[in-house]
Design a protein around this motif. Structure first.
Motif, mmCIF file in Angstrom:
data_model
loop_
_atom_site.group_PDB
_atom_site.id
_atom_site.type_symbol
_atom_site.label_atom_id
_atom_site.label_comp_id
_atom_site.label_asym_id
_atom_site.label_seq_id
_atom_site.Cartn_x
_atom_site.Cartn_y
_atom_site.Cartn_z
ATOM 1 N N ARG A 295 0.842 -1.212 0.000
ATOM 2 C CA ARG A 295 0.000 0.000 0.000
ATOM 3 C C ARG A 295 0.871 1.252 0.000
ATOM 4 N NH1 ARG A 295 -2.876 -3.085 4.097
ATOM 5 N NH2 ARG A 295 -4.712 -4.056 3.145
ATOM 6 N N ALA A 299 0.935 3.821 -3.130
ATOM 7 C CA ALA A 299 0.514 5.205 -2.880
ATOM 8 C C ALA A 299 1.556 6.182 -3.410
ATOM 9 C CB ALA A 299 0.277 5.425 -1.390
ATOM 10 N N LEU A 303 -1.034 5.315 -6.886
ATOM 11 C CA LEU A 303 -2.180 4.392 -6.859
ATOM 12 C C LEU A 303 -2.617 4.143 -5.414
ATOM 13 C CD1 LEU A 303 -0.839 1.797 -9.477
ATOM 14 C CD2 LEU A 303 -2.636 3.494 -9.849
ATOM 15 N N PRO A 304 -3.131 5.184 -4.750
ATOM 16 C CA PRO A 304 -3.462 5.038 -3.321
ATOM 17 C C PRO A 304 -4.642 4.114 -3.041
ATOM 18 C CG PRO A 304 -4.226 7.153 -4.150
ATOM 19 C CD PRO A 304 -3.416 6.543 -5.250
ATOM 20 N N ASP A 305 -5.470 3.863 -4.055
ATOM 21 C CA ASP A 305 -6.668 3.045 -3.839
ATOM 22 C C ASP A 305 -6.538 1.641 -4.407
ATOM 23 O OD1 ASP A 305 -7.996 5.242 -2.623
ATOM 24 O OD2 ASP A 305 -8.439 6.058 -4.614
ATOM 25 N N ALA A 306 -5.324 1.201 -4.709
ATOM 26 C CA ALA A 306 -5.119 -0.124 -5.296
ATOM 27 C C ALA A 306 -5.601 -1.224 -4.341
ATOM 28 C CB ALA A 306 -3.643 -0.315 -5.607
ATOM 29 N N ASP A 307 -6.287 -2.219 -4.894
ATOM 30 C CA ASP A 307 -6.813 -3.332 -4.100
ATOM 31 C C ASP A 307 -5.729 -4.400 -3.952
ATOM 32 O OD1 ASP A 307 -8.296 -5.222 -2.782
ATOM 33 O OD2 ASP A 307 -9.533 -5.767 -4.522
#
Length: 442
Positions: A295, A299, A303-307
């Motif tokens: 994470r 970030a 890509l702070p919202d990467a799953d």
């Protein structure tokens, strides 16, 4: 200023060097800050061989005792970078982000982490090292895979980052050669613990590597280089500042190394455990730290919202792993080495495992052959320890607690000596402690 030295005939010869190492040593010995020009010269002159090991050893001890301010550490780091080449991945067309761990026992996080982050289209140039003493080395672990090679040219490194997205390989000798020389000196002069020297050593190589962003896993506890959280925090803040000052987006996590990470300690067995994580399983602590670092890395890569949890659980990172191993000549389907001899340690009574001292387990694995005492020593890839329980788990009398593996059964006695007081059984489970203590940013 220019200095002169007396000649045998009574004349004097002009020394072309602009500064004198003794003056630099005295400045730091007396608690002062070394001016930028003198400090840059000191590093360069030592790299060239003009400044002697004895002089640099005296300077390192003065740094250990009196410290350095932020600007001095920045200059020291920049001078070490300037001693060699500086890589660039600007032509890749995608953002690069790296991770560095200060080392621990059972720390195999790079293996699942690099392919996980790469599966999101981010390039991960993971230039790694080998183990020494009780801490394992990422390259040693991967070399247990048949055919896998650690040495890549810069062109091979760039091509693999472009085509695969992740690479774990040996750092080239051209990166910060001043650090390599100073690191060896610190190891034999009792100055390894100096935070300015640790920080500049790590960050000079990472900045010279040319990555856009960097996440630091700074460990504390018995199996870590920094035992106290306060010292680990100081090191983390120093390194984050160095990265930020150099234009590399940098964050750090302080993580607990009182207990070995995962259940496997060694080389081949840590690869097996990493593959379990990539397949969507694996130990909870390995998964937790892998996800936390992923994470952070993503970030910084925008890509702070990467799953990351879903991607790991679904096995998509496994595809990146297999491609990464194949690209470096390894066979991801090949059988890993298995030790010729094993020894099972059982619980003497029922209760709960209350403690497993990471340092002692690291030393025991080293004595089994999983580590090396000198840089040139070989490692036994099949040697190591597999834990069957961790602190907080209940056991019954006679239940297996750990299995020791070695090719030479004569190694078991010394390993068991290291483990004699390394773990405890109590009547109640221990209090849980967080794996990630805090996040450090600029």
């Amino acid at each position: 200023m220019r200095h002169t030295r007396p000649l045998a005939d009574g004349g004097a010869a002009v020394n072309a060097e602009p500064f004198d190492a003794v003056d630099v040593i005295r400045a730091k010995r007396d608690g002062g800050a070394v001016p930028e020009a003198e400090l840059r010269w000191m590093v360069d002159a030592y790299t060239r061989g003009y400044v002697a090991d004895a002089q640099m050893a005296a300077f390192a001890m003065a740094v250990l005792l009196n410290g350095m301010d932020r600007d001095e550490i920045r200059v020291l780091t920049e001078a070490m970078i300037a001693s060699g080449e500086r890589m660039s991945f600007a032509g890749l067309g995608k953002r690069t982000v790296d991770k560095h761990s200060t080392g621990g026992v059972g720390d195999k996080i790079t293996l699942p982490l690099a392919p996980l982050v790469a599966s999101f289209g981010v390039a991960v140039p993971q230039l790694s090292g080998r183990g020494l003493g009780h801490t394992g080395g990422t390259l040693d672990k991967l070399e247990s895979i048949p055919g896998w090679r650690a040495a890549l040219s810069n062109d091979e490194l760039t091509t693999q980052l472009r085509d695969v997205g992740a690479v774990v390989c040996a750092a080239g000798s051209g990166l910060a050669p001043a650090d390599k020389k100073l690191y060896a000196l610190r190891d034999v002069t009792g100055t390894v613990e100096a935070i300015p020297l640790i920080a500049s050593s790590i960050m000079s190589k990472k900045i010279a590597e040319g990555t856009d962003a960097l996440v630091l896993d700074v460990k504390f506890g018995s199996g870590a280089f920094m035992r106290e959280p306060e010292r680990a925090r100081e090191l983390a803040r120093t390194m984050v500042a160095l990265g930020t000052d150099s234009g590399v987006a940098t964050t750090a996590l302080l993580t607990n190394m009182e207990t070995p990470l995962g259940f496997a300690i060694g080389n081949a067995n840590e690869v097996r455990e990493s593959v379990e994580v990539l397949a969507g399983g694996g130990p909870a602590d390995i998964v937790e730290l892998t996800l936390a670092l992923a994470r952070e890395m993503l970030a910084l890569a925008g890509l702070p919202d990467a799953d990351v949890e879903g991607t790991l659980r679904e096995g998509r990172a496994m595809d990146s792993w297999r491609s990464m191993i194949r690209a470096q000549g390894g066979d991801p389907d090949a059988a890993l080495p298995v030790a010729r001899e094993t020894h099972v340690v059982t619980a003497p009574r029922a209760g709960y495992i209350t403690r497993m001292d990471a340092l002692s387990f690291g030393v025991a694995a080293w004595r089994l052959g999983a580590g090396r005492a000198r840089a040139q020593d070989p490692v036994i890839h099949a040697a190591g320890i597999d834990l069957h329980v961790k602190p907080g788990d209940a056991v019954v009398a006679g239940a297996p607690v750990m299995t020791l593996s070695a090719d030479d059964p004569a190694r078991f006695a010394r390993a068991l000596d290291a483990l004699g007081s390394a773990w405890d059984i109590g009547e109640t489970p221990p209090d849980s402690v967080p794996l990630v203590l805090e996040r450090v940013t600029a």
